[in-house]
Design an enzyme around this catalytic site. Structure first.
Site, PDB file in Angstrom:
ATOM      1  N   ASN A   9       0.864  -1.183   0.000  1.00 22.17           N
ATOM      2  CA  ASN A   9       0.000   0.000   0.000  1.00 22.17           C
ATOM      3  C   ASN A   9       0.897   1.228   0.000  1.00 22.17           C
ATOM      4  O   ASN A   9       1.580   1.493   0.984  1.00 22.17           O
ATOM      5  CB  ASN A   9      -0.886  -0.043   1.261  1.00 22.17           C
ATOM      6  CG  ASN A   9      -1.675   1.227   1.467  1.00 22.17           C
ATOM      7  OD1 ASN A   9      -1.814   2.039   0.537  1.00 22.17           O
ATOM      8  ND2 ASN A   9      -2.209   1.415   2.662  1.00 22.17           N
ATOM      9  N   LYS A  11       0.013   4.279  -0.083  1.00 25.72           N
ATOM     10  CA  LYS A  11      -0.640   5.421   0.586  1.00 25.72           C
ATOM     11  C   LYS A  11      -0.499   6.690  -0.280  1.00 25.72           C
ATOM     12  O   LYS A  11      -0.510   6.595  -1.502  1.00 25.72           O
ATOM     13  CB  LYS A  11      -0.059   5.630   1.987  1.00 25.72           C
ATOM     14  CG  LYS A  11      -0.048   4.353   2.818  1.00 25.72           C
ATOM     15  CD  LYS A  11       0.208   4.611   4.270  1.00 25.72           C
ATOM     16  CE  LYS A  11       0.343   3.285   4.976  1.00 25.72           C
ATOM     17  NZ  LYS A  11       0.344   3.413   6.418  1.00 25.72           N
ATOM     18  N   HIS A  95      -9.274   0.817   5.567  1.00 31.62           N
ATOM     19  CA  HIS A  95      -7.942   0.998   6.163  1.00 31.62           C
ATOM     20  C   HIS A  95      -8.087   1.888   7.406  1.00 31.62           C
ATOM     21  O   HIS A  95      -8.907   2.813   7.423  1.00 31.62           O
ATOM     22  CB  HIS A  95      -6.994   1.632   5.137  1.00 31.62           C
ATOM     23  CG  HIS A  95      -5.564   1.614   5.593  1.00 31.62           C
ATOM     24  ND1 HIS A  95      -5.074   2.532   6.488  1.00 31.62           N
ATOM     25  CD2 HIS A  95      -4.542   0.769   5.309  1.00 31.62           C
ATOM     26  CE1 HIS A  95      -3.791   2.258   6.724  1.00 31.62           C
ATOM     27  NE2 HIS A  95      -3.445   1.184   6.026  1.00 31.62           N
ATOM     28  N   GLU A  97      -6.465   4.296   8.430  1.00 33.59           N
ATOM     29  CA  GLU A  97      -6.318   5.740   8.175  1.00 33.59           C
ATOM     30  C   GLU A  97      -7.627   6.319   7.643  1.00 33.59           C
ATOM     31  O   GLU A  97      -7.975   7.474   7.922  1.00 33.59           O
ATOM     32  CB  GLU A  97      -5.135   5.981   7.222  1.00 33.59           C
ATOM     33  CG  GLU A  97      -3.811   5.760   7.956  1.00 33.59           C
ATOM     34  CD  GLU A  97      -2.679   5.219   7.119  1.00 33.59           C
ATOM     35  OE1 GLU A  97      -2.732   5.294   5.884  1.00 33.59           O
ATOM     36  OE2 GLU A  97      -1.715   4.696   7.723  1.00 33.59           O
ATOM     37  N   GLU A 167      -4.975  -5.501  10.772  1.00 38.51           N
ATOM     38  CA  GLU A 167      -3.942  -4.476  10.943  1.00 38.51           C
ATOM     39  C   GLU A 167      -4.136  -3.785  12.291  1.00 38.51           C
ATOM     40  O   GLU A 167      -4.936  -2.834  12.399  1.00 38.51           O
ATOM     41  CB  GLU A 167      -4.048  -3.442   9.831  1.00 38.51           C
ATOM     42  CG  GLU A 167      -3.834  -4.022   8.449  1.00 38.51           C
ATOM     43  CD  GLU A 167      -3.255  -2.966   7.515  1.00 38.51           C
ATOM     44  OE1 GLU A 167      -2.140  -3.164   7.042  1.00 38.51           O
ATOM     45  OE2 GLU A 167      -3.916  -1.940   7.301  1.00 38.51           O
ATOM     46  N   GLY A 173       2.875   1.720  10.842  1.00 37.59           N
ATOM     47  CA  GLY A 173       3.804   2.839  10.683  1.00 37.59           C
ATOM     48  C   GLY A 173       4.559   3.186  11.951  1.00 37.59           C
ATOM     49  O   GLY A 173       5.177   4.243  12.042  1.00 37.59           O
ATOM     50  N   SER A 213       3.823  -2.751  10.249  1.00 33.13           N
ATOM     51  CA  SER A 213       5.289  -2.778  10.316  1.00 33.13           C
ATOM     52  C   SER A 213       5.890  -4.114   9.868  1.00 33.13           C
ATOM     53  O   SER A 213       6.837  -4.619  10.490  1.00 33.13           O
ATOM     54  CB  SER A 213       5.771  -2.391  11.722  1.00 33.13           C
ATOM     55  OG  SER A 213       5.355  -1.068  12.018  1.00 33.13           O
TER      56      SER A 213
END
Ligand code: PEP
Length: 250
Positions: A9, A11, A95, A97, A167, A173, A213
């Site tokens: 991904n 992003k 996701h 985010e 996730e 991240g 990660s």
């Protein structure tokens, strides 16, 4: 036997030019990998560039989100048919985010998932708990809610081309990966839940990816877990050498 799926991904990284350069490298190191699927999710603006470089490759091209409508007054959105028209065949949905920064809720995520399925895209439904939820021992309840609501209305047949990505938000991240035991425990829980919602055969065939990660130095031990069928990779997917090592996990 579930076929491993390694997904990158990107992003909101890469200009179209950067995307051309990155995909060219990844195309080279994935050629010849016959026993696994590789997927790239570039920014929308680079979807066409990436899929045109990959036209004679098996790499799957995905959008990072998708609307439920084919067209209309949805400023800033991309439709499933638009994704397909530029060679995309999959879409990441839900996701963290999108959930956290853009406040997408389970109802909207479910609409997106059903839209993707209706128009023939392979949805990758992301679910995951925050650190606070994990520390409050709410992980399984949160995941169950996200999974049940996200998949509402999906049929057993739809599950044949649906992928789930676990996730943990605290691992995205941050450089903090769930241990292989933590990840396996959750993946087994998700599979058990899928067997309850659908049936065991379906649960046994759905691919469940781990994301958070994933790096060259932890991919092998994660992929060795019985219920981890692949990885959804953020940061390390932007570096050709790292991503190539990840997709070549042993
Ligand atoms: C992600 O974006 O889904 C992700 C898992 O990111 P990272 O690999 O950087 O943690």
């Amino acid at each position: 036997m579930r076929r491993p799926l390694l997904a990158g991904n990107w992003k909101m990284h890469t200009t179209v030019l950067d995307a051309y350069l990155l995909v060219a490298e990844i195309g080279k190191c994935s050629a010849g990998l016959k026993d696994r699927d590789v997927l790239l999710a570039p920014p929308y603006i680079a979807l066409h560039a990436v899929s045109s470089v990959l036209h004679d490759s098996d790499i799957i091209v995905a959008s990072q989100n998708v609307c439920w409508e084919e067209n209309g007054a949805f400023t800033g959105e991309i439709s499933p048919t638009m994704v397909k028209a530029v060679g995309g065949t999959a879409a990441i949905i839900g996701h963290s985010e999108r959930r956290q920064i853009f406040h997408e809720d389970d109802e909207m995520i479910n609409k997106r998932l059903r839209g993707a399925l209706k128009f023939g895209l392979m949805p990758i439904l992301c679910i995951g708990e925050t650190l606070e939820e994990r520390e409050g021992e709410n992980t399984f309840a949160i995941l169950e809610g996200q999974l049940r609501k996200g998949l509402a209305g999906a049929s057993s047949e739809d599950m044949g081309r649906t992928v789930i990505a676990y996730e943990p938000v605290w691992a995205i991240g941050t450089g903090k990966t769930a241990t292989k035991e933590q990840a396996q425990e959750v993946h087994a829980f998700i599979r058990k839940l899928l067997a309850e919602i659908f049936e065991k055969d379906i649960a046994d065939s759905v691919r469940i990816l781990y994301g958070g990660s994933v790096k060259p130095d932890n991919v092998d031990e994660l992929m060795a877990q019985p219920d981890i069928d692949g990885a959804l990779v953020g940061g390390a997917a932007l570096d050709a050498e790292s991503f190539c090592r990840i997709i070549n996990f042993t």
